[in-house]
Design a protein around this motif. Structure first.
Motif, PDB file in Angstrom:
ATOM      1  N   SER A  98       0.882  -1.018  -0.203  1.00 29.48           N
ATOM      2  CA  SER A  98      -0.151  -0.151   0.073  1.00 29.48           C
ATOM      3  C   SER A  98       0.648   1.507  -0.266  1.00 29.48           C
ATOM      4  CB  SER A  98      -0.867   0.164   0.703  1.00 29.48           C
ATOM      5  OG  SER A  98      -1.676  -1.019   1.209  1.00 29.48           O
ATOM      6  N   ILE A  99       0.263   2.408  -0.368  1.00 31.21           N
ATOM      7  CA  ILE A  99       1.205   3.536  -0.510  1.00 31.21           C
ATOM      8  C   ILE A  99       0.294   4.796  -0.972  1.00 31.21           C
ATOM      9  CG2 ILE A  99       0.774   3.597  -3.077  1.00 31.21           C
ATOM     10  CD1 ILE A  99       3.559   5.334  -3.509  1.00 31.21           C
ATOM     11  N   LEU A 100       0.553   5.394   0.595  1.00 27.51           N
ATOM     12  CA  LEU A 100      -0.723   6.541   0.915  1.00 27.51           C
ATOM     13  C   LEU A 100      -0.502   7.636  -0.361  1.00 27.51           C
ATOM     14  CD1 LEU A 100      -3.359   7.592   2.582  1.00 27.51           C
ATOM     15  CD2 LEU A 100      -1.872   8.688   3.429  1.00 27.51           C
ATOM     16  N   HIS A 101      -1.153   8.164  -1.254  1.00 24.90           N
ATOM     17  CA  HIS A 101      -0.649   9.140  -2.373  1.00 24.90           C
ATOM     18  C   HIS A 101      -1.016  10.388  -2.909  1.00 24.90           C
ATOM     19  CE1 HIS A 101       1.686   9.988  -6.536  1.00 24.90           C
ATOM     20  NE2 HIS A 101       0.254   9.831  -6.738  1.00 24.90           N
ATOM     21  N   GLU A 102      -0.296  11.804  -2.793  1.00 21.48           N
ATOM     22  CA  GLU A 102      -1.372  12.817  -2.676  1.00 21.48           C
ATOM     23  C   GLU A 102      -1.674  12.717  -4.476  1.00 21.48           C
ATOM     24  OE1 GLU A 102      -0.620  17.239  -2.054  1.00 21.48           O
ATOM     25  OE2 GLU A 102      -0.411  15.930   0.246  1.00 21.48           O
ATOM     26  N   THR A 103      -2.589  13.049  -4.069  1.00 22.48           N
ATOM     27  CA  THR A 103      -2.914  13.060  -5.977  1.00 22.48           C
ATOM     28  C   THR A 103      -3.717  15.060  -6.165  1.00 22.48           C
ATOM     29  OG1 THR A 103      -3.624  12.573  -8.260  1.00 22.48           O
ATOM     30  CG2 THR A 103      -4.412  11.950  -5.940  1.00 22.48           C
ATOM     31  N   LYS A 104      -4.169  15.165  -6.704  1.00 28.26           N
ATOM     32  CA  LYS A 104      -4.560  16.749  -6.565  1.00 28.26           C
ATOM     33  C   LYS A 104      -5.936  17.142  -5.734  1.00 28.26           C
ATOM     34  CE  LYS A 104      -5.580  16.551 -11.734  1.00 28.26           C
ATOM     35  NZ  LYS A 104      -6.259  16.226 -13.147  1.00 28.26           N
ATOM     36  N   GLY A 105      -4.924  17.374  -4.407  1.00 35.94           N
ATOM     37  CA  GLY A 105      -5.500  17.561  -2.588  1.00 35.94           C
ATOM     38  C   GLY A 105      -6.263  16.916  -2.235  1.00 35.94           C
ATOM     39  N   MET A 106      -6.243  15.364  -3.084  1.00 39.18           N
ATOM     40  CA  MET A 106      -6.847  14.154  -2.251  1.00 39.18           C
ATOM     41  C   MET A 106      -5.633  13.000  -1.875  1.00 39.18           C
ATOM     42  SD  MET A 106     -10.412  13.876  -4.841  1.00 39.18           S
ATOM     43  CE  MET A 106      -9.456  13.245  -6.320  1.00 39.18           C
ATOM     44  N   ASP A 107      -5.543  12.690  -1.145  1.00 36.30           N
ATOM     45  CA  ASP A 107      -4.932  10.952  -0.153  1.00 36.30           C
ATOM     46  C   ASP A 107      -5.925   9.617  -0.984  1.00 36.30           C
ATOM     47  OD1 ASP A 107      -3.421  12.565   0.945  1.00 36.30           O
ATOM     48  OD2 ASP A 107      -3.985  12.472   3.104  1.00 36.30           O
ATOM     49  N   ILE A 108      -5.033   9.540  -1.449  1.00 30.22           N
ATOM     50  CA  ILE A 108      -6.061   7.395  -1.787  1.00 30.22           C
ATOM     51  C   ILE A 108      -4.451   6.611  -1.731  1.00 30.22           C
ATOM     52  CG2 ILE A 108      -6.146   6.744  -4.119  1.00 30.22           C
ATOM     53  CD1 ILE A 108      -6.421   9.040  -6.289  1.00 30.22           C
ATOM     54  N   MET A 109      -5.397   5.988  -1.230  1.00 26.08           N
ATOM     55  CA  MET A 109      -4.769   4.784  -1.101  1.00 26.08           C
ATOM     56  C   MET A 109      -4.671   3.734  -1.629  1.00 26.08           C
ATOM     57  SD  MET A 109      -2.679   3.536   1.939  1.00 26.08           S
ATOM     58  CE  MET A 109      -3.947   4.216   2.994  1.00 26.08           C
ATOM     59  N   MET A 110      -4.383   3.184  -2.928  1.00 21.89           N
ATOM     60  CA  MET A 110      -3.280   2.531  -3.551  1.00 21.89           C
ATOM     61  C   MET A 110      -2.666   0.988  -2.903  1.00 21.89           C
ATOM     62  SD  MET A 110      -2.477   4.476  -6.746  1.00 21.89           S
ATOM     63  CE  MET A 110      -1.291   4.979  -6.225  1.00 21.89           C
ATOM     64  N   LYS A 111      -3.154  -0.180  -3.615  1.00 18.11           N
ATOM     65  CA  LYS A 111      -2.291  -1.207  -3.424  1.00 18.11           C
ATOM     66  C   LYS A 111      -2.135  -2.579  -4.540  1.00 18.11           C
ATOM     67  CE  LYS A 111      -6.979  -3.715  -1.809  1.00 18.11           C
ATOM     68  NZ  LYS A 111      -7.489  -4.106  -0.027  1.00 18.11           N
ATOM     69  N   LEU A 112      -1.576  -3.647  -4.659  1.00 16.18           N
ATOM     70  CA  LEU A 112      -1.577  -4.220  -5.678  1.00 16.18           C
ATOM     71  C   LEU A 112      -2.125  -5.379  -5.041  1.00 16.18           C
ATOM     72  CD1 LEU A 112       2.485  -3.745  -6.866  1.00 16.18           C
ATOM     73  CD2 LEU A 112       0.277  -2.762  -7.588  1.00 16.18           C
ATOM     74  N   THR A 113      -2.820  -6.183  -6.066  1.00 14.53           N
ATOM     75  CA  THR A 113      -3.548  -7.431  -5.106  1.00 14.53           C
ATOM     76  C   THR A 113      -3.103  -8.388  -6.413  1.00 14.53           C
ATOM     77  OG1 THR A 113      -4.852  -6.182  -4.071  1.00 14.53           O
ATOM     78  CG2 THR A 113      -5.634  -8.730  -5.075  1.00 14.53           C
ATOM     79  N   ASN A 114      -2.317  -9.609  -6.368  1.00 17.90           N
ATOM     80  CA  ASN A 114      -1.992 -10.794  -7.011  1.00 17.90           C
ATOM     81  C   ASN A 114      -3.432 -11.781  -7.240  1.00 17.90           C
ATOM     82  OD1 ASN A 114      -0.776 -12.219  -8.982  1.00 17.90           O
ATOM     83  ND2 ASN A 114       0.670 -13.290  -6.979  1.00 17.90           N
ATOM     84  N   CYS A 115      -4.308 -10.851  -8.958  1.00 21.26           N
ATOM     85  CA  CYS A 115      -5.323 -11.442  -9.087  1.00 21.26           C
ATOM     86  C   CYS A 115      -5.620 -13.513  -9.104  1.00 21.26           C
ATOM     87  CB  CYS A 115      -5.768 -10.796 -10.410  1.00 21.26           C
ATOM     88  SG  CYS A 115      -6.086  -9.637 -10.126  1.00 21.26           S
ATOM     89  N   THR A 116      -6.272 -14.203  -9.089  1.00 27.99           N
ATOM     90  CA  THR A 116      -6.400 -15.427  -8.794  1.00 27.99           C
ATOM     91  C   THR A 116      -7.669 -15.901  -9.152  1.00 27.99           C
ATOM     92  OG1 THR A 116      -7.251 -15.981  -6.417  1.00 27.99           O
ATOM     93  CG2 THR A 116      -4.975 -15.529  -6.878  1.00 27.99           C
TER      94      THR A 116
END
Length: 218
Positions: free
Chosen positions: A24-42
């Motif tokens: 996960s990464i807390l990423h600031e974009t255009k004044g908003m905080d977006i939590m992103m993660k990578l999910t290994n799909c199954t």
């Protein structure tokens, strides 16, 4: 349920939340905080989301058969990753090939409606973190003066350079398309790069990837 990505088999799969490691990464974009993660799909539903964006984004000349990549993911040769936001919202895809200490970022795309919001930069940092200690490799279309859609290609190259990638001193011919090879700063020779394809895919794929030129002007 029959798995249409492996038509001859009936399978049982656990949910990705039971199997996957999350980054996960807390990423600031255009004044908003977006939590992103990578999910290994199954699961079939996850594969369907990836396939839709994959078919929408990449031209036919650059695509591998999607069922082949699902098979390779089940063999541990590839990771088919969903880039997800809060609540599991689908933001994009990253499909990687794993070979020794090399990781080929084979396909990387953000959903069209979400482009231009710096989500790609955050996702690339997630990938760099996921594969820390390995040599991350990717291809982009050549930016030479005679290239079609040259400005788009230059913007794509600038994106990767801003995010810590470096150009290798050779061009490759990838199924008739001239490509530059970038890494996360580590040196990778053409032989090492081509070895990823030879070890991971049928000969009909690896034989269509050749060295085009060494030490081109970048």
């Amino acid at each position: 349920m029959i798995d249409r990505y492996r038509p001859t088999a009936w399978i049982m799969v656990k949910s990705c939340r039971e199997q996957a490691l999350f980054y996960s990464i807390l990423h600031e974009t255009k004044g908003m905080d977006i939590m992103m993660k990578l999910t290994n799909c199954t699961t079939e539903a996850q594969f369907a989301s990836l396939e839709h964006l994959y078919m929408e984004t990449f031209p036919a000349a650059e695509r591998k058969p999607f069922p082949l990549m699902v098979e390779k993911s089940r063999e541990g040769v590839m990771e088919l990753l969903a880039i997800e936001g809060e609540g599991g919202a689908f933001l994009g895809l990253a499909m990687t090939v794993l070979y020794r200490d090399l990781v080929l970022l084979d396909y990387f795309a953000i959903s069209p409606k979400l482009r231009g919001q710096e989500i790609g930069s955050g996702a690339l940092r997630l990938l760099q973190g996921r594969y820390a200690g390995k040599r991350l490799v990717l291809e982009i279309e050549d930016t030479g003066a005679d290239a079609p859609n040259r400005e788009e290609r230059i913007r794509r190259k600038a994106f990767y350079l801003r995010n810590g990638m470096a150009v290798m001193p050779f061009l490759v011919d990838l199924f008739g398309v001239k490509m530059q090879v970038l890494t996360n700063g580590a040196d990778v020779s053409f032989a090492e790069y081509h070895g990823i394809y030879r070890a991971s895919f049928p000969e009909k794929i690896s034989s269509n990837i050749t060295l085009y030129k060494e030490n081109p002007a970048t």
